[in-house]
Scaffold this active site. Structure first.
Site, PDB file in Angstrom:
ATOM      1  N   HIS A   7     -42.670  25.811 -54.235  1.00  0.00           N
ATOM      2  CA  HIS A   7     -42.188  25.558 -52.865  1.00  0.00           C
ATOM      3  C   HIS A   7     -40.745  25.038 -52.920  1.00  0.00           C
ATOM      4  O   HIS A   7     -40.257  24.492 -51.924  1.00  0.00           O
ATOM      5  CB  HIS A   7     -43.054  24.510 -52.170  1.00  0.00           C
ATOM      6  CG  HIS A   7     -44.447  24.963 -51.824  1.00  0.00           C
ATOM      7  ND1 HIS A   7     -44.715  26.145 -51.178  1.00  0.00           N
ATOM      8  CD2 HIS A   7     -45.650  24.368 -52.017  1.00  0.00           C
ATOM      9  CE1 HIS A   7     -46.026  26.256 -51.005  1.00  0.00           C
ATOM     10  NE2 HIS A   7     -46.605  25.202 -51.509  1.00  0.00           N
ATOM     11  N   SER A  28     -50.539  24.883 -39.189  1.00  0.00           N
ATOM     12  CA  SER A  28     -51.239  25.056 -40.461  1.00  0.00           C
ATOM     13  C   SER A  28     -51.063  23.798 -41.317  1.00  0.00           C
ATOM     14  O   SER A  28     -52.013  23.312 -41.944  1.00  0.00           O
ATOM     15  CB  SER A  28     -50.688  26.297 -41.179  1.00  0.00           C
ATOM     16  OG  SER A  28     -51.380  26.529 -42.375  1.00  0.00           O
ATOM     17  N   LYS A  65     -47.344  26.305 -46.430  1.00  0.00           N
ATOM     18  CA  LYS A  65     -48.151  26.848 -45.336  1.00  0.00           C
ATOM     19  C   LYS A  65     -47.611  28.160 -44.754  1.00  0.00           C
ATOM     20  O   LYS A  65     -47.867  28.502 -43.598  1.00  0.00           O
ATOM     21  CB  LYS A  65     -48.355  25.828 -44.200  1.00  0.00           C
ATOM     22  CG  LYS A  65     -48.808  24.458 -44.621  1.00  0.00           C
ATOM     23  CD  LYS A  65     -49.840  24.427 -45.712  1.00  0.00           C
ATOM     24  CE  LYS A  65     -51.195  24.964 -45.314  1.00  0.00           C
ATOM     25  NZ  LYS A  65     -52.106  24.937 -46.511  1.00  0.00           N
TER      26      LYS A  65
HETATM   27  S1  PPS Z   1     -50.014  26.167 -49.292  1.00  0.00           S
HETATM   28  O1  PPS Z   1     -51.000  25.034 -49.264  1.00  0.00           O
HETATM   29  O2  PPS Z   1     -48.670  25.691 -48.917  1.00  0.00           O
HETATM   30  O3  PPS Z   1     -50.014  26.898 -50.531  1.00  0.00           O
HETATM   31  O4  PPS Z   1     -50.531  27.083 -48.100  1.00  0.00           O
HETATM   32  P1  PPS Z   1     -50.164  28.614 -47.926  1.00  0.00           P
HETATM   33  O5  PPS Z   1     -51.020  29.412 -48.826  1.00  0.00           O
HETATM   34  O6  PPS Z   1     -48.697  28.814 -47.990  1.00  0.00           O
HETATM   35  O7  PPS Z   1     -50.574  28.878 -46.421  1.00  0.00           O
HETATM   36  C1  PPS Z   1     -51.900  28.793 -45.974  1.00  0.00           C
HETATM   37  C2  PPS Z   1     -51.995  29.677 -44.746  1.00  0.00           C
HETATM   38  O8  PPS Z   1     -52.017  31.063 -45.145  1.00  0.00           O
HETATM   39  C3  PPS Z   1     -53.152  31.677 -44.552  1.00  0.00           C
HETATM   40  N1  PPS Z   1     -53.660  32.774 -45.391  1.00  0.00           N
HETATM   41  C4  PPS Z   1     -53.763  34.041 -44.950  1.00  0.00           C
HETATM   42  N2  PPS Z   1     -53.407  34.596 -43.772  1.00  0.00           N
HETATM   43  C5  PPS Z   1     -53.672  35.925 -43.624  1.00  0.00           C
HETATM   44  N3  PPS Z   1     -54.263  36.690 -44.574  1.00  0.00           N
HETATM   45  C6  PPS Z   1     -54.638  36.169 -45.763  1.00  0.00           C
HETATM   46  N4  PPS Z   1     -55.225  36.927 -46.690  1.00  0.00           N
HETATM   47  C7  PPS Z   1     -54.375  34.774 -45.993  1.00  0.00           C
HETATM   48  N5  PPS Z   1     -54.606  33.927 -47.022  1.00  0.00           N
HETATM   49  C8  PPS Z   1     -54.172  32.711 -46.637  1.00  0.00           C
HETATM   50  C9  PPS Z   1     -54.157  30.542 -44.466  1.00  0.00           C
HETATM   51  O9  PPS Z   1     -55.199  30.871 -43.568  1.00  0.00           O
HETATM   52  C10 PPS Z   1     -53.268  29.418 -43.966  1.00  0.00           C
HETATM   53  O10 PPS Z   1     -52.904  29.614 -42.606  1.00  0.00           O
HETATM   54  P2  PPS Z   1     -53.654  28.934 -41.395  1.00  0.00           P
HETATM   55  O11 PPS Z   1     -52.851  29.301 -40.191  1.00  0.00           O
HETATM   56  O12 PPS Z   1     -53.691  27.457 -41.654  1.00  0.00           O
HETATM   57  O13 PPS Z   1     -55.042  29.540 -41.392  1.00  0.00           O
END
Ligand code: PPS
Length: 312
Positions: free
Chosen positions: A122, A152, A58
């Protein structure tokens, strides 16, 4: 209707081992990472030109996966990007449930001619494949503040149709504050990689910095990967990897995943109505929870030089 399972009681781990979560080498792992897969990391053949996107869950993994994928493709969102899910272009190394019975994610075996291979993980520093210390492939590590990671993560687990994750209070106080998170404590994870931030093959980035300056972050990643991108290619990468574009893109927004109830929460949340993806934690933490969490984070990070932004 099938009955929802309660989330595992992490206080009782010895007795839960082998079910929804399990402990491997002292670290809690989620159900989709099998012990056999982790054992297999001892023999996994790393390639010198591999590129790994590594993070605590996340923290902006998918975002970084999409960025490295675009950089590899010279900023061109052509059909190889448009028609292939990011988890296929940048497969998850230790994901064990994609095809039951297989040890390593078959998508990685299916990309032998793909150079460089782009791989997501991860894993903590000490649980990376052994060969990683020998081959020293490039690692882009993305870290995000624990409060937003917490919210998240809670929203993400709520999406699973199979689980009843319980209330925010239960999750925050029972799991997050006790540092009983899958993949181990957040602080141990980020600090394990932070200690290697000066290694030639490691680029340590923060989600909050990427949010503030996506173009600058993309340029840093491209430089680190040795890719000389034109201004136009960088602009296209910025556009393609913006929150707004990725939220609409079925190849990055996980709307196709049946295991999720997308009405509960989308994978990419509303965050975005805030100035950035930082600071949504304020809508969830009570004053007391925030105080406890701040103290915990301060204690863990004290003297390490690692600091995070908590405001948009
Ligand atoms: S995972 O399931 O562990 O792979 O999740 P991960 O991709 O690490 O994290 C998901 C969060 O990243 C946000 N996200 C983004 N934020 C900003 N810009 C872009 N382009 C973007 N893409 C993914 C996503 O919204 C999740 O955060 P939250 O706070 O839950 O919205």
């Amino acid at each position: 209707m099938s009955e929802k399972k309660s989330m595992p009681d992490y206080s009782d781990l010895e007795f839960k081992a082998g079910s929804d979560v399990h402990v491997w080498d002292g670290v809690i792992y989620p159900w989709f990472v099998h012990a056999k897969t982790l054992d297999a990391m001892a023999d996994f053949k790393v390639r010198t030109d591999d590129v790994y996107v590594v993070s605590f869950p996340k923290s902006g993994t998918t975002w970084t996966q999409e960025i490295v994928s675009l950089i590899k493709n010279n900023g061109e969102p052509d059909n190889t990007i448009k028609n292939k899910h990011v988890e296929e272009r940048v497969p998850h190394l230790e994901m064990s449930t994609a095809v039951p019975g297989t040890i390593l994610y078959p998508r990685i075996a299916a990309m032998p001619e793909d150079k460089p291979r782009l791989i997501k993980s991860h894993l903590s520093y000490q649980h990376m494949p052994k060969d990683f210390l020998v081959k020293k492939p490039k690692i882009v590590y993305i870290a995000r503040n624990y409060k937003d990671v917490s919210v998240s993560g809670y929203s993400f687990l709520r999406m699973y149709k199979a689980f009843d994750i319980g209330s925010w209070k239960e999750f925050c106080e029972g799991i997050l504050m006790r540092e009983m998170t899958p993949y181990g404590p957040w602080a141990a994870h980020v600090l394990g990689w932070w200690q290697h931030r000066h290694d030639d093959n490691v680029l340590f980035l923060k989600y909050e910095d990427l949010k503030k300056d996506l173009r600058g972050g993309i340029v840093r990643i491209a430089d680190f990967l040795g890719k000389d991108l034109s201004d136009d290619a960088i602009t296209k990468t910025v556009e393609h990897c913006s929150f707004e574009t990725m939220k609409k893109n079925p190849m990055t927004n996980f709307t196709g995943l049946d295991a999720f109830d997308h009405k509960v929460a989308p994978f990419m949340r509303k965050v975005l109505q805030l100035a950035g993806g930082t600071g949504d934690w304020k809508n969830w933490f009570t004053v007391a929870q925030n105080e406890t969490m701040t103290k915990l984070i301060d204690e863990r990070l004290y003297g390490t030089g690692l600091v995070f932004d908590y405001d948009p």
